[in-house]
Design an enzyme around this catalytic site. Structure first.
Site, PDB file in Angstrom:
ATOM      1  N   ILE A  86       0.873  -1.105   0.147  1.00 55.45           N
ATOM      2  CA  ILE A  86      -0.050   0.175   0.071  1.00 55.45           C
ATOM      3  C   ILE A  86       0.904   1.120  -0.236  1.00 55.45           C
ATOM      4  CG2 ILE A  86      -2.134  -0.929   1.143  1.00 55.45           C
ATOM      5  CD1 ILE A  86      -0.995   0.195   3.756  1.00 55.45           C
ATOM      6  N   THR A 111      -8.742   0.898  15.233  1.00 59.47           N
ATOM      7  CA  THR A 111      -8.925   0.465  16.473  1.00 59.47           C
ATOM      8  C   THR A 111      -9.171   1.302  17.846  1.00 59.47           C
ATOM      9  OG1 THR A 111      -7.422  -0.652  17.976  1.00 59.47           O
ATOM     10  CG2 THR A 111      -6.217   0.707  16.768  1.00 59.47           C
ATOM     11  N   ASP A 112      -9.779   0.464  18.805  1.00 59.23           N
ATOM     12  CA  ASP A 112     -10.008   1.375  20.074  1.00 59.23           C
ATOM     13  C   ASP A 112      -8.662   1.758  20.705  1.00 59.23           C
ATOM     14  OD1 ASP A 112      -9.079  -1.172  20.761  1.00 59.23           O
ATOM     15  OD2 ASP A 112     -10.979  -1.823  22.076  1.00 59.23           O
ATOM     16  N   GLU A 113      -7.613   1.158  20.284  1.00 54.23           N
ATOM     17  CA  GLU A 113      -6.321   1.351  21.164  1.00 54.23           C
ATOM     18  C   GLU A 113      -5.992   2.796  21.148  1.00 54.23           C
ATOM     19  OE1 GLU A 113      -3.381  -1.532  21.120  1.00 54.23           O
ATOM     20  OE2 GLU A 113      -4.644  -3.265  21.148  1.00 54.23           O
ATOM     21  N   TYR A 146       2.176   0.357  18.026  1.00 49.77           N
ATOM     22  CA  TYR A 146       1.127   0.227  17.035  1.00 49.77           C
ATOM     23  C   TYR A 146      -0.129   1.032  17.116  1.00 49.77           C
ATOM     24  CZ  TYR A 146      -3.483  -2.056  15.941  1.00 49.77           C
ATOM     25  OH  TYR A 146      -4.787  -2.245  15.385  1.00 49.77           O
ATOM     26  N   LYS A 178      -1.437   3.692  14.243  1.00 51.99           N
ATOM     27  CA  LYS A 178      -3.010   3.981  13.982  1.00 51.99           C
ATOM     28  C   LYS A 178      -3.513   5.320  14.172  1.00 51.99           C
ATOM     29  CE  LYS A 178      -5.239   0.872  12.488  1.00 51.99           C
ATOM     30  NZ  LYS A 178      -5.270   0.380  10.977  1.00 51.99           N
TER      31      LYS A 178
HETATM   32  P1  NAD Z   1      -3.914  -9.134  10.032  1.00 51.96           P
HETATM   33  O1  NAD Z   1      -2.450  -8.577  10.555  1.00 51.96           O
HETATM   34  O2  NAD Z   1      -4.470 -10.243  10.330  1.00 51.96           O
HETATM   35  O3  NAD Z   1      -3.808  -8.445   8.633  1.00 51.96           O
HETATM   36  C1  NAD Z   1      -3.190  -7.542   7.812  1.00 51.96           C
HETATM   37  C2  NAD Z   1      -3.063  -7.821   6.433  1.00 51.96           C
HETATM   38  O4  NAD Z   1      -2.552  -6.662   5.846  1.00 51.96           O
HETATM   39  C3  NAD Z   1      -2.444  -8.833   5.970  1.00 51.96           C
HETATM   40  O5  NAD Z   1      -2.889  -9.623   5.103  1.00 51.96           O
HETATM   41  C4  NAD Z   1      -0.961  -8.297   5.450  1.00 51.96           C
HETATM   42  O6  NAD Z   1      -0.303  -9.140   4.579  1.00 51.96           O
HETATM   43  C5  NAD Z   1      -1.464  -7.262   4.669  1.00 51.96           C
HETATM   44  N1  NAD Z   1      -0.436  -6.082   4.677  1.00 51.96           N
HETATM   45  C6  NAD Z   1       0.313  -5.898   5.739  1.00 51.96           C
HETATM   46  N2  NAD Z   1       1.286  -4.854   5.456  1.00 51.96           N
HETATM   47  C7  NAD Z   1       0.549  -4.412   4.047  1.00 51.96           C
HETATM   48  C8  NAD Z   1       1.193  -3.558   3.186  1.00 51.96           C
HETATM   49  N3  NAD Z   1       2.186  -2.615   3.344  1.00 51.96           N
HETATM   50  N4  NAD Z   1       0.651  -3.581   2.024  1.00 51.96           N
HETATM   51  C9  NAD Z   1      -0.366  -4.253   1.750  1.00 51.96           C
HETATM   52  N5  NAD Z   1      -0.820  -5.151   2.420  1.00 51.96           N
HETATM   53  C10 NAD Z   1      -0.238  -5.326   3.624  1.00 51.96           C
HETATM   54  O7  NAD Z   1      -4.740  -7.650  10.683  1.00 51.96           O
HETATM   55  P2  NAD Z   1      -6.351  -7.759  11.272  1.00 51.96           P
HETATM   56  O8  NAD Z   1      -6.416  -8.256  12.345  1.00 51.96           O
HETATM   57  O9  NAD Z   1      -7.309  -8.586  10.025  1.00 51.96           O
HETATM   58  O10 NAD Z   1      -6.582  -6.273  11.238  1.00 51.96           O
HETATM   59  C11 NAD Z   1      -7.164  -5.516  10.302  1.00 51.96           C
HETATM   60  C12 NAD Z   1      -7.321  -4.010  10.255  1.00 51.96           C
HETATM   61  O11 NAD Z   1      -8.272  -4.006  11.438  1.00 51.96           O
HETATM   62  C13 NAD Z   1      -5.935  -3.325  10.751  1.00 51.96           C
HETATM   63  O12 NAD Z   1      -6.024  -2.130  10.391  1.00 51.96           O
HETATM   64  C14 NAD Z   1      -6.066  -3.248  12.422  1.00 51.96           C
HETATM   65  O13 NAD Z   1      -5.376  -2.350  12.705  1.00 51.96           O
HETATM   66  C15 NAD Z   1      -7.580  -3.237  12.618  1.00 51.96           C
HETATM   67  N6  NAD Z   1      -8.043  -3.657  13.724  1.00 51.96           N
HETATM   68  C16 NAD Z   1      -7.876  -4.811  14.149  1.00 51.96           C
HETATM   69  C17 NAD Z   1      -8.580  -5.491  15.264  1.00 51.96           C
HETATM   70  C18 NAD Z   1      -8.339  -6.831  15.508  1.00 51.96           C
HETATM   71  O14 NAD Z   1      -8.956  -7.199  16.767  1.00 51.96           O
HETATM   72  N7  NAD Z   1      -7.844  -7.653  14.944  1.00 51.96           N
HETATM   73  C19 NAD Z   1      -9.501  -4.579  16.042  1.00 51.96           C
HETATM   74  C20 NAD Z   1      -9.644  -3.303  15.698  1.00 51.96           C
HETATM   75  C21 NAD Z   1      -8.864  -2.894  14.503  1.00 51.96           C
HETATM   76  O1  DAU Z   2      -8.068  -3.522  20.828  1.00 53.97           O
HETATM   77  C1  DAU Z   2      -8.110  -3.639  19.353  1.00 53.97           C
HETATM   78  C2  DAU Z   2      -6.725  -4.411  19.105  1.00 53.97           C
HETATM   79  O2  DAU Z   2      -6.862  -5.767  19.544  1.00 53.97           O
HETATM   80  C3  DAU Z   2      -6.406  -4.420  17.551  1.00 53.97           C
HETATM   81  O3  DAU Z   2      -6.142  -2.972  17.398  1.00 53.97           O
HETATM   82  C4  DAU Z   2      -5.118  -5.237  17.363  1.00 53.97           C
HETATM   83  O4  DAU Z   2      -4.813  -5.286  15.998  1.00 53.97           O
HETATM   84  C5  DAU Z   2      -5.275  -6.408  17.971  1.00 53.97           C
HETATM   85  O5  DAU Z   2      -4.179  -7.296  17.948  1.00 53.97           O
HETATM   86  C6  DAU Z   2      -5.751  -6.586  19.264  1.00 53.97           C
HETATM   87  O6  DAU Z   2      -4.564  -5.895  20.163  1.00 53.97           O
HETATM   88  P1  DAU Z   2      -4.275  -6.527  21.736  1.00 53.97           P
HETATM   89  O7  DAU Z   2      -3.144  -6.437  22.121  1.00 53.97           O
HETATM   90  O8  DAU Z   2      -5.521  -6.274  22.749  1.00 53.97           O
HETATM   91  O9  DAU Z   2      -4.561  -8.087  21.377  1.00 53.97           O
HETATM   92  P2  DAU Z   2      -3.519  -9.321  21.642  1.00 53.97           P
HETATM   93  O10 DAU Z   2      -4.463 -10.827  21.323  1.00 53.97           O
HETATM   94  O11 DAU Z   2      -2.098  -9.096  21.307  1.00 53.97           O
HETATM   95  O12 DAU Z   2      -3.932  -9.354  23.174  1.00 53.97           O
HETATM   96  C7  DAU Z   2      -5.008  -9.397  23.719  1.00 53.97           C
HETATM   97  C8  DAU Z   2      -4.789  -9.410  25.591  1.00 53.97           C
HETATM   98  O13 DAU Z   2      -4.226 -10.555  26.007  1.00 53.97           O
HETATM   99  C9  DAU Z   2      -3.787  -8.184  25.889  1.00 53.97           C
HETATM  100  O14 DAU Z   2      -4.257  -7.735  27.094  1.00 53.97           O
HETATM  101  C10 DAU Z   2      -2.381  -8.876  26.228  1.00 53.97           C
HETATM  102  C11 DAU Z   2      -2.937 -10.519  26.513  1.00 53.97           C
HETATM  103  N1  DAU Z   2      -2.005 -11.412  25.960  1.00 53.97           N
HETATM  104  C12 DAU Z   2      -1.789 -11.529  24.803  1.00 53.97           C
HETATM  105  C13 DAU Z   2      -1.005 -12.475  24.204  1.00 53.97           C
HETATM  106  C14 DAU Z   2      -0.596 -12.661  22.807  1.00 53.97           C
HETATM  107  C15 DAU Z   2      -1.478 -12.175  27.032  1.00 53.97           C
HETATM  108  O15 DAU Z   2      -1.562 -12.210  28.324  1.00 53.97           O
HETATM  109  N2  DAU Z   2      -0.643 -13.471  26.408  1.00 53.97           N
HETATM  110  C16 DAU Z   2      -0.262 -13.384  25.052  1.00 53.97           C
HETATM  111  O16 DAU Z   2       0.580 -14.326  24.926  1.00 53.97           O
END
Ligand code: NAD
Ligand code: DAU
Length: 361
Positions: free
Chosen positions: A61, A133-135, A159, A163
């Site tokens: 991107i 994200t909420d973060e 991160y 964002k």
């Molecule tokens: P993910 O890490 O599973 O997927 C990210 C995707 O982006 C992958 O397919 C990767 O190959 C692609 N990518 C990374 N860098 C790229 C680049 N430079 N150009 C093109 N493609 C690229 O992420 P996810 O968990 O599916 O999250 C998707 C979106 O939602 C993110 O923007 C994240 O911040 C947001 N989000 C995620 C969560 C969550 O809990 N997973 C919650 C709130 C918001």
């Molecule tokens: O809140 C939205 C976010 O949620 C997204 O924006 C991010 O992309 C997504 O990765 C997620 O972030 P978190 O840091 O909350 O998710 P994670 O699954 O890494 O961790 C969830 C919680 O669990 C966090 O408090 C850290 C804790 N954790 C995580 C891992 C991987 C552990 O205690 N042990 C672990 O091994």
């Protein structure tokens, strides 16, 4: 025919969203731009193999020439921007790539859309949905009310900061250039196709292999959990019915401490696959994540009132569906857990996830 550019469609939420969108809008052309980093997996999109309405482009991107070329070659009127580096722990180990992808990459897309949609008449039928994200709102205390869309930003991890920067750019493109931008901020997603570095699929994998389940700190940190299908529904509604220039919080109304989430997960796993023994013995408290945000919680009144969306799937039901999916997709899981994945686990947890368990909570 509406042509929608989905970035990051080979990742967890992006892949779920592509399947969801195809069902909602079978006549749309879905154009998926994904770099296929460690988190991207084309196998998650095998259902699109013979689909003439789907096109995959491997690319970055942040590659301006490539992104501009896509806007020239395809009549894109919708962008749904998921592509990002998304794992907080990785952002602590290597923040640079988060700035590049999440900030520079988002800017590149916004700029290409601005150029392509510069005719105001054309722009009025276009929409750029930036998924966030909420973060970005920072860490809450136990008594704090869930945050609304007007809360100040206070990101605390690389991160979250990257964002937040991307969100500000997206908003600025609306205010400055009139680009038809919408922003969503969502809580923790879980469900099929999630890469097993995030809490739920990671703990599930460790439990299935009888390995230690590392919980940071005391396991008291609180997250709000949303089943990915509910997130996709919300995004599809915001894309078509949301008010341009506005931000929408999306949450699960399902706050829980990490230790309780893991216990619920292990209980459900034992129900679905009996005979694994007492899995709670695997729970291992490990040193905390640096700068670990204590709690996130979102007020979702706005999306409920304006668009009539609310989460449908309870955490208990969603966890069962998620576990069942992983149990029936062992091949997918085996293939994503490559050497690169094992190297990351070694760097992140050292011997703690392979060696003997530490103290029980
Ligand atoms: P993910 O890490 O599973 O997927 C990210 C995707 O982006 C992958 O397919 C990767 O190959 C692609 N990518 C990374 N860098 C790229 C680049 N430079 N150009 C093109 N493609 C690229 O992420 P996810 O968990 O599916 O999250 C998707 C979106 O939602 C993110 O923007 C994240 O911040 C947001 N989000 C995620 C969560 C969550 O809990 N997973 C919650 C709130 C918001
Ligand atoms: O809140 C939205 C976010 O949620 C997204 O924006 C991010 O992309 C997504 O990765 C997620 O972030 P978190 O840091 O909350 O998710 P994670 O699954 O890494 O961790 C969830 C919680 O669990 C966090 O408090 C850290 C804790 N954790 C995580 C891992 C991987 C552990 O205690 N042990 C672990 O091994």
């Amino acid at each position: 025919m509406t042509c929608v550019l989905v970035t990051g469609g080979a990742g967890f939420i992006g892949a779920n969203f592509l399947y969801f969108l195809r069902q909602e809008h079978p006549d749309w052309h879905l154009l998926n731009l994904d770099l296929l980093t460690y988190a991207g997996n084309l196998e998650s999109l095998s259902g699109f193999q013979d689909d003439a309405r789907y096109t995959f482009v491997r690319g970055d991107i942040a590659d301006r020439a490539l992104v501009e070329d896509l806007f020239t070659r395809y009549p894109i009127t919708r962008v749904v921007h998921f592509a990002a580096e998304s794992h907080v722990d990785r952002s602590i180990l290597d923040p640079g790539v988060f700035v590049r992808t999440n900030v520079i990459g988002t800017h590149t897309l916004l700029e290409a859309a601005r150029q392509a949609w510069k005719d105001p008449a054309a722009a009025s039928s276009c929409r750029f949905l930036h998924v966030s994200t909420d973060e970005v709102y920072g860490s809450l205390g136990p008594g704090d009310p869930p945050v609304t869309e007007t809360a100040p930003y206070a990101p605390r991890s690389p991160y979250a900061a990257s964002k937040a920067g991307a969100d500000f750019l997206a908003r600025a493109y609306f205010h400055t250039y009139g680009l038809p931008v919408l922003v969503t901020n969502c809580t923790n997603n879980y469900g099929p196709y999630q890469f097993p570095e995030k809490l739920i699929p990671f703990c599930l994998c460790q439990a299935l292999e009888g390995k230690p389940i590392p919980i940071y700190g005391q396991g008291t940190n609180v997250r709000d959990w949303l089943f990915v299908e509910d997130h996709c529904q919300a995004l599809a509604q915001v894309l078509e019915q949301g008010r341009v220039g506005e931000t929408y919080n999306i949450g699960g109304l399902s706050e829980m401490a990490n230790l309780d989430v893991v216990r619920l997960l292990l209980d459900s796993l034992q129900e679905l696959r009996p005979g694994l023994g007492d899995l709670t013995r695997l729970i291992t408290l490990v040193p905390d994540r640096p700068g670990h945000d204590w709690r996130y919680a979102l007020n979702i009144d706005k999306i409920q009132a304006q668009l009539g969306w609310r989460p449908r799937v309870t955490l208990a039901a969603g966890l069962k569906r998620t576990i069942a999916w992983y149990l029936s997709h062992q091949d997918w899981l085996d293939r994503v857990r490559s050497q690169v994945y094992r190297d990351f686990l070694q760097q992140q947890y050292g011997a703690r996830v392979t060696g003997k368990g530490g103290p029980k909570p």
